[in-house]
Motif scaffolding. Structure first.
Motif, PDB file in Angstrom:
ATOM      1  N   MET A   1       0.822  -1.219   0.000  1.00 42.39           N
ATOM      2  CA  MET A   1       0.000   0.000   0.000  1.00 42.39           C
ATOM      3  C   MET A   1       0.855   1.269   0.000  1.00 42.39           C
ATOM      4  O   MET A   1       0.331   2.369   0.181  1.00 42.39           O
ATOM      5  CB  MET A   1      -0.936   0.002   1.211  1.00 42.39           C
ATOM      6  CG  MET A   1      -2.136  -0.919   1.074  1.00 42.39           C
ATOM      7  SD  MET A   1      -3.210  -0.504  -0.342  1.00 42.39           S
ATOM      8  CE  MET A   1      -3.740   1.153   0.113  1.00 42.39           C
TER       9      MET A   1
ATOM     10  N   ASN B   1       0.664   6.283  -1.699  1.00 40.26           N
ATOM     11  CA  ASN B   1       0.128   6.889  -0.479  1.00 40.26           C
ATOM     12  C   ASN B   1       1.171   7.530   0.426  1.00 40.26           C
ATOM     13  O   ASN B   1       0.891   8.531   1.082  1.00 40.26           O
ATOM     14  CB  ASN B   1      -0.672   5.836   0.274  1.00 40.26           C
ATOM     15  CG  ASN B   1      -1.782   5.251  -0.581  1.00 40.26           C
ATOM     16  OD1 ASN B   1      -2.661   5.959  -1.047  1.00 40.26           O
ATOM     17  ND2 ASN B   1      -1.716   3.946  -0.833  1.00 40.26           N
TER      18      ASN B   1
ATOM     19  N   THR C   1       1.584  10.906  -1.243  1.00 34.60           N
ATOM     20  CA  THR C   1       0.426  11.814  -1.256  1.00 34.60           C
ATOM     21  C   THR C   1       0.243  12.474   0.097  1.00 34.60           C
ATOM     22  O   THR C   1       0.041  13.693   0.188  1.00 34.60           O
ATOM     23  CB  THR C   1      -0.853  11.062  -1.661  1.00 34.60           C
ATOM     24  OG1 THR C   1      -1.125  10.006  -0.730  1.00 34.60           O
ATOM     25  CG2 THR C   1      -0.735  10.473  -3.060  1.00 34.60           C
ATOM     26  N   VAL C   2       0.328  11.691   1.168  1.00 38.48           N
ATOM     27  CA  VAL C   2       0.098  12.253   2.497  1.00 38.48           C
ATOM     28  C   VAL C   2       1.210  13.229   2.863  1.00 38.48           C
ATOM     29  O   VAL C   2       0.965  14.255   3.520  1.00 38.48           O
ATOM     30  CB  VAL C   2      -0.049  11.127   3.541  1.00 38.48           C
ATOM     31  CG1 VAL C   2       1.263  10.392   3.779  1.00 38.48           C
ATOM     32  CG2 VAL C   2      -0.620  11.667   4.846  1.00 38.48           C
TER      33      VAL C   2
ATOM     34  N   MET D   1       0.109   8.528   9.798  1.00 37.53           N
ATOM     35  CA  MET D   1       0.360   7.635   8.662  1.00 37.53           C
ATOM     36  C   MET D   1       1.779   7.075   8.689  1.00 37.53           C
ATOM     37  O   MET D   1       2.092   6.135   7.962  1.00 37.53           O
ATOM     38  CB  MET D   1       0.122   8.364   7.346  1.00 37.53           C
ATOM     39  CG  MET D   1      -1.335   8.419   6.932  1.00 37.53           C
ATOM     40  SD  MET D   1      -2.018   6.809   6.439  1.00 37.53           S
ATOM     41  CE  MET D   1      -1.400   6.695   4.757  1.00 37.53           C
TER      42      MET D   1
ATOM     43  N   THR E   1      -4.656  13.915  -1.507  1.00 32.87           N
ATOM     44  CA  THR E   1      -5.452  13.227  -0.485  1.00 32.87           C
ATOM     45  C   THR E   1      -6.005  11.901  -1.013  1.00 32.87           C
ATOM     46  O   THR E   1      -7.001  11.388  -0.500  1.00 32.87           O
ATOM     47  CB  THR E   1      -6.609  14.127   0.009  1.00 32.87           C
ATOM     48  OG1 THR E   1      -7.291  14.685  -1.116  1.00 32.87           O
ATOM     49  CG2 THR E   1      -6.084  15.234   0.903  1.00 32.87           C
ATOM     50  N   TYR E   2      -5.340  11.348  -2.004  1.00 31.18           N
ATOM     51  CA  TYR E   2      -5.789  10.070  -2.583  1.00 31.18           C
ATOM     52  C   TYR E   2      -5.809   8.966  -1.532  1.00 31.18           C
ATOM     53  O   TYR E   2      -6.653   8.065  -1.571  1.00 31.18           O
ATOM     54  CB  TYR E   2      -4.863   9.697  -3.727  1.00 31.18           C
ATOM     55  CG  TYR E   2      -5.377   8.582  -4.623  1.00 31.18           C
ATOM     56  CD1 TYR E   2      -6.506   8.773  -5.406  1.00 31.18           C
ATOM     57  CD2 TYR E   2      -4.722   7.357  -4.682  1.00 31.18           C
ATOM     58  CE1 TYR E   2      -6.986   7.768  -6.239  1.00 31.18           C
ATOM     59  CE2 TYR E   2      -5.181   6.339  -5.512  1.00 31.18           C
ATOM     60  CZ  TYR E   2      -6.316   6.550  -6.285  1.00 31.18           C
ATOM     61  OH  TYR E   2      -6.779   5.549  -7.109  1.00 31.18           O
ATOM     62  N   HIS E   3      -4.873   9.006  -0.582  1.00 33.31           N
ATOM     63  CA  HIS E   3      -4.776   7.967   0.451  1.00 33.31           C
ATOM     64  C   HIS E   3      -6.049   7.875   1.292  1.00 33.31           C
ATOM     65  O   HIS E   3      -6.336   6.812   1.855  1.00 33.31           O
ATOM     66  CB  HIS E   3      -3.584   8.256   1.367  1.00 33.31           C
ATOM     67  CG  HIS E   3      -3.565   9.648   1.896  1.00 33.31           C
ATOM     68  ND1 HIS E   3      -3.057  10.709   1.164  1.00 33.31           N
ATOM     69  CD2 HIS E   3      -4.006  10.190   3.065  1.00 33.31           C
ATOM     70  CE1 HIS E   3      -3.173  11.824   1.874  1.00 33.31           C
ATOM     71  NE2 HIS E   3      -3.746  11.534   3.019  1.00 33.31           N
ATOM     72  N   ARG E   4      -6.809   8.949   1.402  1.00 36.87           N
ATOM     73  CA  ARG E   4      -8.053   8.909   2.172  1.00 36.87           C
ATOM     74  C   ARG E   4      -9.108   8.040   1.503  1.00 36.87           C
ATOM     75  O   ARG E   4     -10.030   7.555   2.164  1.00 36.87           O
ATOM     76  CB  ARG E   4      -8.610  10.325   2.345  1.00 36.87           C
ATOM     77  CG  ARG E   4      -7.717  11.261   3.132  1.00 36.87           C
ATOM     78  CD  ARG E   4      -8.331  12.644   3.231  1.00 36.87           C
ATOM     79  NE  ARG E   4      -7.480  13.571   3.973  1.00 36.87           N
ATOM     80  CZ  ARG E   4      -7.755  14.857   4.159  1.00 36.87           C
ATOM     81  NH1 ARG E   4      -8.876  15.369   3.640  1.00 36.87           N
ATOM     82  NH2 ARG E   4      -6.933  15.619   4.844  1.00 36.87           N
TER      83      ARG E   4
ATOM     84  N   GLN F   1      -8.353   5.271  -0.271  1.00 37.45           N
ATOM     85  CA  GLN F   1      -7.705   3.993  -0.551  1.00 37.45           C
ATOM     86  C   GLN F   1      -7.570   3.179   0.734  1.00 37.45           C
ATOM     87  O   GLN F   1      -6.538   2.555   0.997  1.00 37.45           O
ATOM     88  CB  GLN F   1      -6.311   4.237  -1.138  1.00 37.45           C
ATOM     89  CG  GLN F   1      -6.304   4.847  -2.524  1.00 37.45           C
ATOM     90  CD  GLN F   1      -6.498   3.787  -3.594  1.00 37.45           C
ATOM     91  OE1 GLN F   1      -5.626   2.969  -3.878  1.00 37.45           O
ATOM     92  NE2 GLN F   1      -7.674   3.796  -4.200  1.00 37.45           N
TER      93      GLN F   1
ATOM     94  N   TRP G   1      -4.285   3.414   8.664  1.00 37.79           N
ATOM     95  CA  TRP G   1      -5.494   3.926   8.000  1.00 37.79           C
ATOM     96  C   TRP G   1      -6.692   3.974   8.950  1.00 37.79           C
ATOM     97  O   TRP G   1      -7.777   4.377   8.547  1.00 37.79           O
ATOM     98  CB  TRP G   1      -5.824   3.081   6.776  1.00 37.79           C
ATOM     99  CG  TRP G   1      -5.278   3.597   5.485  1.00 37.79           C
ATOM    100  CD1 TRP G   1      -5.883   4.473   4.626  1.00 37.79           C
ATOM    101  CD2 TRP G   1      -4.012   3.291   4.885  1.00 37.79           C
ATOM    102  NE1 TRP G   1      -5.084   4.718   3.535  1.00 37.79           N
ATOM    103  CE2 TRP G   1      -3.928   3.998   3.663  1.00 37.79           C
ATOM    104  CE3 TRP G   1      -2.945   2.479   5.247  1.00 37.79           C
ATOM    105  CZ2 TRP G   1      -2.826   3.929   2.822  1.00 37.79           C
ATOM    106  CZ3 TRP G   1      -1.841   2.399   4.423  1.00 37.79           C
ATOM    107  CH2 TRP G   1      -1.782   3.123   3.212  1.00 37.79           C
TER     108      TRP G   1
ATOM    109  N   GLY H   1      -2.076   0.675  -4.871  1.00 41.90           N
ATOM    110  CA  GLY H   1      -0.817   0.210  -4.311  1.00 41.90           C
ATOM    111  C   GLY H   1      -0.437  -1.213  -4.677  1.00 41.90           C
ATOM    112  O   GLY H   1       0.676  -1.461  -5.184  1.00 41.90           O
TER     113      GLY H   1
END
Length: 669
Positions: free
Chosen positions: A166, A170, A173-174, A219, A395-398, A400, A409, A429
């Motif tokens: 993952m 991510n 991004t974060v 994270m 904010t793509y990780h939010r 995923q 997460w 991921g």
């Protein structure tokens, strides 16, 4: 598909090996260089054999982060020299080159490893050399994949600075989301975390800033790594953006229009930072032809640079001269150049930077497709500088949220375990992990493994090594200690290059000597049953890996320093007033002796002043260092003591000086 040691004879891609270079070389050390490949394939290899007198029937096989060059380590004297000095020959391959079949990574690598044994038997007589594979970052993904998809090919492995399935995109991004929001706050955050600081990195932040810093910390981003925020930048995110766009194209529209996504709120900082600047091309500037040297450089980058493709700048990369450019403090990071008129309308090109009225191309997958499109772009074509996609990705990780074993997460789950934000139907991921390594990590492998992870890793967050440890534990149960070690190294970032090449060297040390020691310990473990030092003791709390302050409790192999100035980690003195420094250096049990210590008092990073050791115990594993110094000018100083240990107590071994450091604050008025 599991590749066994004897299977490659059945693979038609690897039945006809050839050698096209076989010669003795003297650099970096005396060795026999053999280069070749396999007929009917793109697989190439390089072997570096020691003299018979120095050979101890083993090989070290390096796995680069990306496929492409079987000679990458010729740019790194340490890798070849360390192998030869360890009684091993060195192996490297291009892993089959770039291929749509990701399983070629481990199939080609297995073929290269097995054929190296054929050449070793030709040179040194019949025997089976022990084999050990290692790689970092993307090479760490590959190392784990190679172990998990083969049996008997390699006897052990050292993956280092590793991620999880993952990780991509991510971890980037974060980080970049926090960097955009906190861009003006880092000096205060860094000062709070430095020795003698307040310790409260949230002081002075507004609600959005606090939330962003808390989010990235939970994270797993190690807060002390923020000292290098300018240097680490966005890592690989600019490069990865087009890949995510290809796998999940509708996200970049949903982000700005669908409730639940940050961009749908017109009052959000994302909406305020959005740029869509229109201008017109007046000249298309084509790039100079890339030299062989630049091409070689692209294939020989370390774990923190493997994503880079081409340097930016007029003349080095394609660019446009334009009628006008944005004015003021605008957010251009990760923007795209969108062609909106003419024959090339609809084309998107990664933005690099603005030099006067010249807009250069940036670095990203798909870059060369954009270069080839230059012929249809003409003066007079309208373009838009647009950062919408890059902001959306932050904010793509939010969206995923994976399985519960990824506990970082949990901040995006409600009390019932359901996601707080809209979720995409596809997890990017694992697809990226599979595409880069031919499989997704499972923790099931034969042989033995030592994982090396850094505690200040800004790109492979430290907890990710613990995630892999849990997978191995699930596979082997109570036999974990018979098969696996995890060593954390403090004061190191992700990069495997010398700290002085990138940063000031006053916050970090190079972890590569610990990596070298891990390879030697692995070989002793496999060949002679010598148990390596215990895994580092740690716990994971809200995404952060916490280790004990004392070396005896921490374990692993890195020494630990406790340092004070006038009895504290912070002292205030007058110009010319003497400051008294005292440090205790401790090596974990049975891991070696302290062999060196140097001071840097005024931030020059030369460490030219050898430390005076006032006490050392009989084993050489504990020492006390004392010094005094007066500062001739007012200011805030961070004196640093750097020390190293060596397993054999050998200060002249260039490969295994395991380093550490400690800092204090001196305010001179």
């Amino acid at each position: 598909m599991i590749i066994r040691e004897e299977d490659n004879a059945l693979d038609p891609q690897f039945v006809q090996p050839f050698v096209d270079i076989d010669e003795w070389r003297d650099q970096p050390v005396h060795h026999r260089y053999i280069h070749g490949g396999f007929e009917g394939s793109n697989t190439r290899f390089s072997y570096y054999f020691p003299s018979e007198a120095d050979y101890e029937r083993r090989f070290f096989h390096f796995v680069a982060p990306v496929q492409g060059s079987e000679n990458a380590s010729q740019k790194n004297d340490d890798a070849i020299g360390m192998a030869i000095s360890s009684g091993a020959y060195f192996v490297e391959s291009n892993m089959g080159g770039m291929s749509p079949d990701p399983t070629l990574v481990y199939r080609a690598s297995a073929a290269v490893a097995q054929y190296s044994r054929v050449k070793a038997a030709e040179l040194f007589g019949p025997h089976r050399p022990y084999g050990y594979i290692y790689g970092g970052s993307g090479g760490g993904f590959k190392t784990m994949s190679l172990m998990e998809n083969t049996t008997g090919v390699w006897d052990g492995a050292v993956p280092f600075v590793i991620g999880t399935p993952m990780s991509i995109p991510n971890v980037f991004t974060v980080r970049v989301h926090a960097m955009r929001i906190l861009k003006d706050k880092f000096p205060a955050i860094i000062d709070a975390l430095e020795p003698g600081g307040s310790g409260d990195m949230y002081a002075g932040l507004n609600e959005e800033e606090r939330q962003a810093l808390e989010e990235v910390t939970r994270m797993g981003f190690p807060p002390k790594a923020w000292f290098a925020y300018r240097e680490i930048g966005d890592g690989a995110l600019t490069v990865l953006t087009p890949a995510v766009m290809q796998m999940d194209p509708s996200y970049f529209e949903d982000y700005w229009t669908v409730p639940g996504y940050l961009g749908s709120d017109p009052e959000s900082s994302a909406s305020r930072a959005r740029l869509q600047f229109k201008t017109v091309i007046t000249e298309v500037i084509k790039p100079q032809e890339q030299s062989d040297t630049e091409s070689d450089k692209a294939m020989n980058m370390g774990v923190d640079e493997a994503w880079k493709m081409l340097s930016e700048g007029e003349g080095a990369a394609p660019s446009f001269r334009v009628e006008s450019v944005p004015a003021g403090d605008v957010y251009l990071d990760g923007a795209f150049i969108r062609i909106t008129s003419g024959e090339a309308a609809g084309l998107k090109i990664p933005f690099g930077r603005i030099n006067g009225n010249v807009v250069t191309f940036g670095e990203a997958f798909g870059f060369f497709t954009s270069v080839q499109s230059l012929d249809i772009i003409k003066p007079g074509d309208e373009i838009v500088l647009d950062n919408s996609d890059y902001i959306a990705l932050q904010t793509y990780h939010r969206h995923q949220v994976p399985t519960p074993d990824y506990s970082v997460w949990n901040q995006y789950r409600d009390e019932s375990g359901e996601p707080l934000y809209p979720q995409r139907s596809f997890l990017v991921g694992p697809a990226v992990a599979y595409g880069g390594a031919g499989s997704v990590q499972s923790g099931r492998y034969e042989g033995k493994m030592i994982v090396l992870q850094t505690l200040m890793d800004e790109s492979a967050f430290p907890w990710q090594a613990d995630w892999y440890r849990t997978k191995v534990k699930e596979a082997v149960g109570e036999k974990l200690d018979e098969r696996f070690r995890l060593w954390f190294v403090d004061h190191s970032l992700h990069a495997d290059t010398s700290s002085n090449e990138v940063l000031d060297g006053l916050h970090i040390v190079n972890y590569v000597p610990a990596l070298h020691q891990a390879l030697r310990d692995l070989s002793a473990w496999v060949e002679r049953g010598v148990n390596p030092p215990a895994s580092t003791s740690y716990e994971v709390v809200d995404g952060q890996v916490i280790v004990p302050s004392k070396a005896a409790d921490r374990k692993g192999i890195q020494p630990v320093i406790t340092l004070n100035a006038n009895g504290s980690e912070r002292t205030e003195v007058s110009v010319g007033e003497t400051v008294f420094f005292k440090a205790e250096i401790e090596v974990p049990p049975n891991t070696g002796k302290i062999v060196s210590a140097q001071w840097d008092f005024e931030g020059q990073a030369t460490f030219s002043m050898e430390a005076t050791i006032s006490y050392v115990n009989e084993e050489g594993s504990q020492a006390v260092v004392e010094a005094s110094y007066s500062f001739p000018q007012p200011g805030t100083y961070f004196p640093v003591l750097r020390a190293a240990s060596n397993r054999e107590g050998n200060s002249s071994d260039p490969y295994t000086q395991v380093m550490t450091l400690c800092r204090v604050r001196v305010v001179v008025q």
